[in-house]
Design an enzyme around this catalytic site. Sequence first.
Site, PDB file in Angstrom:
ATOM      1  N   GLY A  65       0.840  -1.203   0.000  1.00  0.00           N
ATOM      2  CA  GLY A  65       0.000   0.000   0.000  1.00  0.00           C
ATOM      3  C   GLY A  65       0.871   1.247   0.000  1.00  0.00           C
ATOM      4  N   ALA A  66       1.953   1.197  -0.782  1.00  0.00           N
ATOM      5  CA  ALA A  66       2.935   2.288  -0.767  1.00  0.00           C
ATOM      6  C   ALA A  66       2.669   3.324  -1.854  1.00  0.00           C
ATOM      7  CB  ALA A  66       4.344   1.715  -0.923  1.00  0.00           C
ATOM      8  N   SER A  70      -6.264  -0.381  13.183  1.00  0.00           N
ATOM      9  CA  SER A  70      -7.073   0.835  13.318  1.00  0.00           C
ATOM     10  C   SER A  70      -7.824   0.819  14.643  1.00  0.00           C
ATOM     11  CB  SER A  70      -8.089   0.895  12.174  1.00  0.00           C
ATOM     12  OG  SER A  70      -8.985   1.974  12.385  1.00  0.00           O
ATOM     13  N   TYR A  99     -15.145  -3.864   7.843  1.00  0.00           N
ATOM     14  CA  TYR A  99     -13.819  -3.243   7.957  1.00  0.00           C
ATOM     15  C   TYR A  99     -13.308  -3.353   9.398  1.00  0.00           C
ATOM     16  CZ  TYR A  99     -10.269   0.430   8.108  1.00  0.00           C
ATOM     17  OH  TYR A  99      -9.092   1.124   8.301  1.00  0.00           O
TER      18      TYR A  99
HETATM   19  N1  LIG Z   1      -7.104   6.787   6.646  1.00  0.00           N
HETATM   20  C1  LIG Z   1      -7.459   6.505   7.886  1.00  0.00           C
HETATM   21  O1  LIG Z   1      -8.097   7.318   8.594  1.00  0.00           O
HETATM   22  C2  LIG Z   1      -7.056   5.198   8.499  1.00  0.00           C
HETATM   23  C3  LIG Z   1      -7.335   4.997   9.864  1.00  0.00           C
HETATM   24  C4  LIG Z   1      -6.968   3.791  10.447  1.00  0.00           C
HETATM   25  C5  LIG Z   1      -6.328   2.818   9.685  1.00  0.00           C
HETATM   26  N2  LIG Z   1      -6.084   3.038   8.368  1.00  0.00           N
HETATM   27  C6  LIG Z   1      -5.388   1.970   7.606  1.00  0.00           C
HETATM   28  O2  LIG Z   1      -4.268   2.535   6.980  1.00  0.00           O
HETATM   29  C7  LIG Z   1      -3.877   1.711   5.881  1.00  0.00           C
HETATM   30  C8  LIG Z   1      -3.526   2.581   4.703  1.00  0.00           C
HETATM   31  O3  LIG Z   1      -4.693   3.279   4.290  1.00  0.00           O
HETATM   32  P1  LIG Z   1      -4.676   4.802   3.831  1.00  0.00           P
HETATM   33  O4  LIG Z   1      -5.500   5.550   4.786  1.00  0.00           O
HETATM   34  O5  LIG Z   1      -3.306   5.255   3.540  1.00  0.00           O
HETATM   35  O6  LIG Z   1      -5.562   4.668   2.492  1.00  0.00           O
HETATM   36  P2  LIG Z   1      -5.198   4.885   0.956  1.00  0.00           P
HETATM   37  O7  LIG Z   1      -4.666   6.238   0.727  1.00  0.00           O
HETATM   38  O8  LIG Z   1      -6.433   4.475   0.230  1.00  0.00           O
HETATM   39  O9  LIG Z   1      -4.035   3.834   0.687  1.00  0.00           O
HETATM   40  C9  LIG Z   1      -4.309   2.457   0.637  1.00  0.00           C
HETATM   41  C10 LIG Z   1      -3.176   1.752  -0.065  1.00  0.00           C
HETATM   42  O10 LIG Z   1      -3.507   0.345  -0.113  1.00  0.00           O
HETATM   43  C11 LIG Z   1      -3.424  -0.074  -1.472  1.00  0.00           C
HETATM   44  N3  LIG Z   1      -4.357  -1.155  -1.781  1.00  0.00           N
HETATM   45  C12 LIG Z   1      -5.707  -1.168  -1.557  1.00  0.00           C
HETATM   46  N4  LIG Z   1      -6.208  -2.311  -2.033  1.00  0.00           N
HETATM   47  C13 LIG Z   1      -5.191  -3.029  -2.554  1.00  0.00           C
HETATM   48  C14 LIG Z   1      -5.080  -4.283  -3.207  1.00  0.00           C
HETATM   49  N5  LIG Z   1      -6.151  -5.041  -3.458  1.00  0.00           N
HETATM   50  N6  LIG Z   1      -3.846  -4.701  -3.597  1.00  0.00           N
HETATM   51  C15 LIG Z   1      -2.759  -3.936  -3.397  1.00  0.00           C
HETATM   52  N7  LIG Z   1      -2.807  -2.745  -2.797  1.00  0.00           N
HETATM   53  C16 LIG Z   1      -3.999  -2.290  -2.398  1.00  0.00           C
HETATM   54  C17 LIG Z   1      -3.744   1.172  -2.286  1.00  0.00           C
HETATM   55  O11 LIG Z   1      -3.294   1.009  -3.606  1.00  0.00           O
HETATM   56  P3  LIG Z   1      -3.936   1.840  -4.826  1.00  0.00           P
HETATM   57  O12 LIG Z   1      -3.146   3.119  -4.924  1.00  0.00           O
HETATM   58  O13 LIG Z   1      -3.728   0.960  -5.994  1.00  0.00           O
HETATM   59  O14 LIG Z   1      -5.389   2.077  -4.513  1.00  0.00           O
HETATM   60  C18 LIG Z   1      -2.977   2.228  -1.490  1.00  0.00           C
HETATM   61  O15 LIG Z   1      -1.619   2.193  -1.814  1.00  0.00           O
HETATM   62  C19 LIG Z   1      -5.052   0.758   5.645  1.00  0.00           C
HETATM   63  O16 LIG Z   1      -4.708  -0.517   6.158  1.00  0.00           O
HETATM   64  C20 LIG Z   1      -6.182   1.352   6.464  1.00  0.00           C
HETATM   65  O17 LIG Z   1      -7.076   0.369   6.932  1.00  0.00           O
HETATM   66  C21 LIG Z   1      -6.431   4.201   7.753  1.00  0.00           C
END
Ligand SMILES: NC(=O)c1ccc[n+]([C@@H]2O[C@H](COP(=O)([O-])OP(=O)(O)OC[C@H]3O[C@@H](n4cnc5c(N)ncnc54)[C@H](OP(=O)(O)O)[C@@H]3O)[C@@H](O)[C@H]2O)c1
Length: 293
Positions: free
Chosen positions: A15-16, A145, A170
């Site tokens: 998820g980079a 989370s 989720y």
């Molecule tokens: N944002 C929040 O408030 C929050 C809070 C608590 C926890 N989190 C956790 O933080 C982590 C990162 O999320 P984020 O907030 O940074 O969201 P984000 O900006 O949507 O980033 C998610 C990343 O995961 C990748 N991804 C999603 N589905 C995938 C798949 N099927 N195969 C490979 N890669 C995939 C995405 O790739 P693409 O670029 O291709 O979409 C992106 O690089 C997640 O585990 C999320 O549950 C987020």
Amino acid sequence: MDELALRGRQVLITGATNGIGLAAAEALAARGANVAMVGRAESRTKAAKALVEAGAAPGVVVSTHLADLSSQAAVRKLAAEVLARYGKLDVLVNNAGAMYTTRQVSVDGIELTWAVNHLAPFLFTKLLLDRLKASPPARIITTASGAHLGATIPFDDLNAERSYRGFGRYKETKLANILFTSELARRLEGSNVTAHSFHPGFVASGFNRNNGLLMDMAMLLLRPMSRNVQKGAETLVWLVTSPDVVRSNGRYYVDMQARLPSPEAQDIATARRLWEISEAQCAGVLSRHERGS
Ligand SMILES: NC(=O)c1ccc[n+]([C@@H]2O[C@H](COP(=O)([O-])OP(=O)(O)OC[C@H]3O[C@@H](n4cnc5c(N)ncnc54)[C@H](OP(=O)(O)O)[C@@H]3O)[C@@H](O)[C@H]2O)c1
């Protein structure tokens, strides 16, 4: 904050391409770590790599891998690539994750949130474990989370066939991330590899922007209440760099502090049961592939 010498250390982040994972990749490369970035779309992965390289410390190697982590065959192929490419792996960051407001299934017939958020890091970590053990002291960090609070693992409906609510599902997968980390830590005792999970806070990232216009607008409205991606990546970067963290294996962190997660997330029997069921799920997918069905 004391930091380990990052130079020459190999960190791999899933998820980079966006959000917390991209911000962490930028911060770690800027401090001298070699960063392997996993993305699923070639163009986004290329663009993210260019950003990370632009701010990287001299001599840093930034590499990329492509895998749609919802597919277990893709996870296995990715792991094989990683094992072939990196003789040592100091830090594995399982960060990719998503929420889906409508129920979908992966190519393996697994409900998509479970496939991406839980089974992918479970399988990927297991496939890389010997390499991590051969790179002591190694760390495995999983982005969980605070949304895990109030969730339970639906052992009688693991594929969410009887009931599906996007946020509820989720929450279950984020609980699974914490249970996975604590069981992994118990299994790693004495190995010089430690496992850690964390809550990044509510972060203005790409999260929940895949669920249509309404959710997109809701996330925009919530933006003033959220932190930026750099702040969201802070605990992750700290978990990679802090020398103290290795003394407390299996814990859950919020804002660089160890916190007790929910009572369900602390339950050792549930963690063991989840591990065994996840192993069976992965084995089931593999044997279906081998039979060609
Ligand atoms: N944002 C929040 O408030 C929050 C809070 C608590 C926890 N989190 C956790 O933080 C982590 C990162 O999320 P984020 O907030 O940074 O969201 P984000 O900006 O949507 O980033 C998610 C990343 O995961 C990748 N991804 C999603 N589905 C995938 C798949 N099927 N195969 C490979 N890669 C995939 C995405 O790739 P693409 O670029 O291709 O979409 C992106 O690089 C997640 O585990 C999320 O549950 C987020």
